[in-house]
Structures are given as C-alpha cells and as structure tokens.
Design an enzyme around this catalytic site. Structure first.
Site, PDB file in Angstrom:
ATOM      1  N   ASP A 109       0.752  -1.158  -0.035  1.00  0.00           N
ATOM      2  CA  ASP A 109      -0.103  -0.061  -0.145  1.00  0.00           C
ATOM      3  C   ASP A 109       0.700   1.160  -0.115  1.00  0.00           C
ATOM      4  OD1 ASP A 109       0.737  -0.983   2.712  1.00  0.00           O
ATOM      5  OD2 ASP A 109      -0.452   0.836   3.371  1.00  0.00           O
ATOM      6  N   GLU A 171       0.068  -1.529   5.622  1.00  0.00           N
ATOM      7  CA  GLU A 171       1.184  -0.909   6.494  1.00  0.00           C
ATOM      8  C   GLU A 171       1.058   0.379   6.881  1.00  0.00           C
ATOM      9  OE1 GLU A 171       5.060   0.641   7.591  1.00  0.00           O
ATOM     10  OE2 GLU A 171       3.789   1.206   6.171  1.00  0.00           O
TER      11      GLU A 171
END
Length: 419
Positions: A109, A171
């Site tokens: 991400d 994350e």
C-alpha cells in the site's frame, strides 16, 4: 501541474504483463549509469494505485501470476472484506526444505496524494534527471520491484536454504496486514533465520526503530443552542483538555527522556494529528473525535503510557458527567506496532552488510513491520532503496542509483544462497 524539461515518461501501457522483459541493463538512465534491472517491475507496481483506502488486489494478483509462471504457488491471506490480501511465497531449497532461510518483506500500500501539488501524475511513473518519480517509488515499490526482478533466477536456482517473499497490505495505517502475515509464517513453522524489510534507508542496515501506538477518542457531549450553554456539554472544549494533556506528555518526554541518541529524534514523541467536531457555529457540539499517537523509544513502558492517557480520559469523562450524566467518552487503540531493537550480535546484521547494505548504528523514528517479525523470533533488519525524506511527499522519488544498489543486494543474496 508543471512539467520539467528533461523527462522520460515510462511506458506503462503493459503493466499487467509480468512476462515482459525488464529494460535493457545497458540503457542510459539519465544519471550516467545503466538502467536499473528492476525499473520495469517497479514502474508496473507504481502504476497501480494501491492507496491504503483502496484494494491492493491488483498488485497481489500481478505478483501471484508471476510466481505461478515460475512454478511457485503463493499463499494469499485476505482481510475480512476480501478486498485486501497479504502474499506469502516460499522458494524452497534444492532438497525441498522450506524451513529456515531469509524473508524479503515489503508492503504493497501507499499513502494518499490528496491535496498535494505534483509536477507529474502521481501514478504515471517518470524518470527525470536520474530519479524515478511517482507515488510508491521510494516507499516502497522499488524494493519489491528488485525482488520481483529476481524471481526467475530464484525459481531456477539450486538454493542452499529457502527464500520467502512476504508482501502485506495496510502498513501505512498501522501495520495492520502484517499481523496475519507473520502469524501465517509462524503457523507454517517456517522459522526463517533472517528477515530484510525493504523500507527506505538509503541502503543502510538499520537495526532499530520506535514503537507506534495510535489512540482514537470520541467525546459525546450534550447538544444545546449556543445561547443556552449551561444546558449542554461542549464536546470540543473537553476534547481540548486531552489535546493539551497529550502535548504536555510530549514536552515531558522531550525534556526528561528517556533518550536514545541513535535516533535522529532521540526521545518519545506524542502528537494529536486529527480532530473533528461541531455542526454549526450556534450549536453546542455534541461530539468531537480525535486521534493521537505516540512513538516510543526502547526505554519507555508502552502499556504504562497508554494507561496514563486512559486515566486522563477517565478524569475528563467524570468532569463531563458532572455537567450532565448523559455525557461519555469512548477510547480505543486505533493501531499498534512494536518497535525494532535487533541485538548487535545478531548474524543478520553482518549478513546484510556483506550483501552490500551499508553498516550503520542509526535507528529510525518511523515505524515498520520489522518489529512484528522480530517479535515472532525472526532476526530482522530494515534495509532498502530511497530516503525516507522523499516518502509520503509530493513528487516522491527514488534515485536510480539506489535501485541499482538494491538490485545488486538481491543478486548477491541469491548468490550467497546458491548451493
């Protein structure tokens, strides 16, 4: 948006074709060096918008297709919605062994680009003056691109011990996905001897970072017309007490420590970063929500610090209820990630340095998933291409030389594990 004079726009029309060859290693890249072998894979990944609020499945499916094409079947660990997934893949040793070996870890991400002024489209990678620009270039699709470039060689190699690829989701919103990813590594009893988390460190071998704890607090007051304030409970005013308290705790840590001089910010920090409340200028606000975090050095008792904040929140709630018993406060841990503190004697430090990582005693202030791997008993370091100063910023970039250094590290790792 403005453009620069010297621009090579990376062709991303075929980003979904993992069989395409990488850019020729001898091609000029605008900085006097050859084009990084990983540039092709890195730009494919960057062209897929995996902002944390969106699904990351296009990247996961792209990687899974590449792995299957080389005879490696990945394990996908989905979240409850089914719209996000971790990926775990093992390249076994020549004798079929899947335990031990080295983990190469990265998150898929990226952070949003909302409200940022970019000189080029954030999800259209561009090479300019020896740098690759675009969201995720630095944090952290460059590292993943280096690893994926090596997949054909990894799959064909006669390995002395396995290599594990671990890719996570979310994350950037608190190391959410890596929890189940690390749990899967433990459940499968893979017992890796080392883990490299490829966050941007300018290829320094980083052995420590702070822990992260985020708390979400919602103040429920009592609404009233602003001309009748004694009949209401002002949620914003009471929330402001907590804002002041958080700042006071932060000032105390800054003044009194404990300190760890290996960090660029050598003390624990605490800060309120989001606050929302009120519906109109003439209405006593019935609700106010805020989110704050603290990032602790190793000498701080995280649980005790959380309890300190909870105690103050309970005190504020009691004060609100003295005004009106219907008032209340909710508090929850929004996200929590352990710190990293790899012992200087751990073999992984010298091993990654021998592969081309730059030996360093520096610790970083930002959090990573490395602490989760360490907590599972896996010796871990952080080492990857790019400077954290470019992460999350408009015109995010990574130096092409950093990508070449990362490519070299992955190739040396492959060489060190080839039987």
């Amino acid at each position: 948006m403005t453009t620069h004079d010297t621009v090579d726009t990376v062709d991303t029309a075929d980003v979904a074709r993992p069989s395409d060859a990488a850019a020729p290693a001898g091609t000029s890249s605008g900085d006097g060096g050859p084009t990084p072998a990983s540039l092709d894979w890195t730009t494919r990944l960057m062209s897929l918008d995996t902002t944390s609020r969106l699904t990351n499945l296009p990247v996961i499916e792209l990687v899974a297709e590449e792995l299957r094409g080389h005879g490696v079947e990945p394990v996908l660990i989905h979240d409850d919605s089914g719209q996000k997934a971790n990926l775990l893949a093992t390249f076994p040793a020549a004798d079929g062994t899947t335990t031990g070996g080295v983990v190469l870890s990265g998150h898929t991400d990226v952070v949003p680009v909302d409200g940022q002024e970019w000189s080029s489209e954030p999800f259209v990678p561009q090479v300019r003056d020896g740098r690759l620009y675009g969201r995720g270039a630095c944090d952290m699709k460059g590292f993943i691109g280096s690893v994926l470039t090596a997949v054909p060689a990894l799959a064909a190699a006669s390995l002395s011990e396995p290599v594990h690829l671990a890719l996570s989701y979310d994350e950037e919103v608190g190391c959410v996905g890596a929890v189940s990813l690390v749990d899967e590594i433990v459940r499968r009893d893979l017992r890796p001897r080392a883990c490299i988390v490829g966050e941007p460190t300018s290829m320094r071998v980083v052995t420590g970072h702070k822990s992260l704890t985020m708390l979400a607090v919602t103040f429920h007051g009592v609404a009233a017309h602003s001309s009748r304030t004694p009949f209401g409970v002002n949620a914003i005013e009471h929330a402001a007490q907590l804002v002041r308290f958080v700042r006071g705790v932060a000032d105390e840590f800054r003044t009194d420590g404990p300190f760890d001089e290996n960090h660029d910010v050598p003390f624990t920090t605490a800060t309120v970063n989001q606050i929302h409340g009120g519906i109109a200028v003439n209405t006593v606000p019935v609700e106010c929500s805020l989110t704050f975090e603290f990032r602790a050095v190793g000498g701080v008792d995280v649980d005790a610090t959380v309890e300190r904040f909870r105690t103050e929140i309970r005190r504020i709630e009691q004060e609100m209820q003295q005004e009106n018993p219907d008032a209340s406060v909710e508090v929850a841990i929004g996200a929590q990630a352990p710190g990293l503190d790899t012992d200087a004697a751990e073999e992984v430090i010298a091993y990654v340095a021998s592969l081309g990582g730059i030996a360093s005693e520096e610790k970083v202030a930002y959090g990573t998933e490395a602490g989760l791997f360490q907590r599972a008993g896996i010796p871990t370091v952080v080492c990857g291409p790019g400077d954290i100063a470019q992460a999350h910023a408009p015109d995010e970039f990574v130096e092409l030389d950093q990508l070449r250094r990362c490519d070299d590290l992955v190739q040396r790792l492959l060489g060190s594990l080839s039987a």
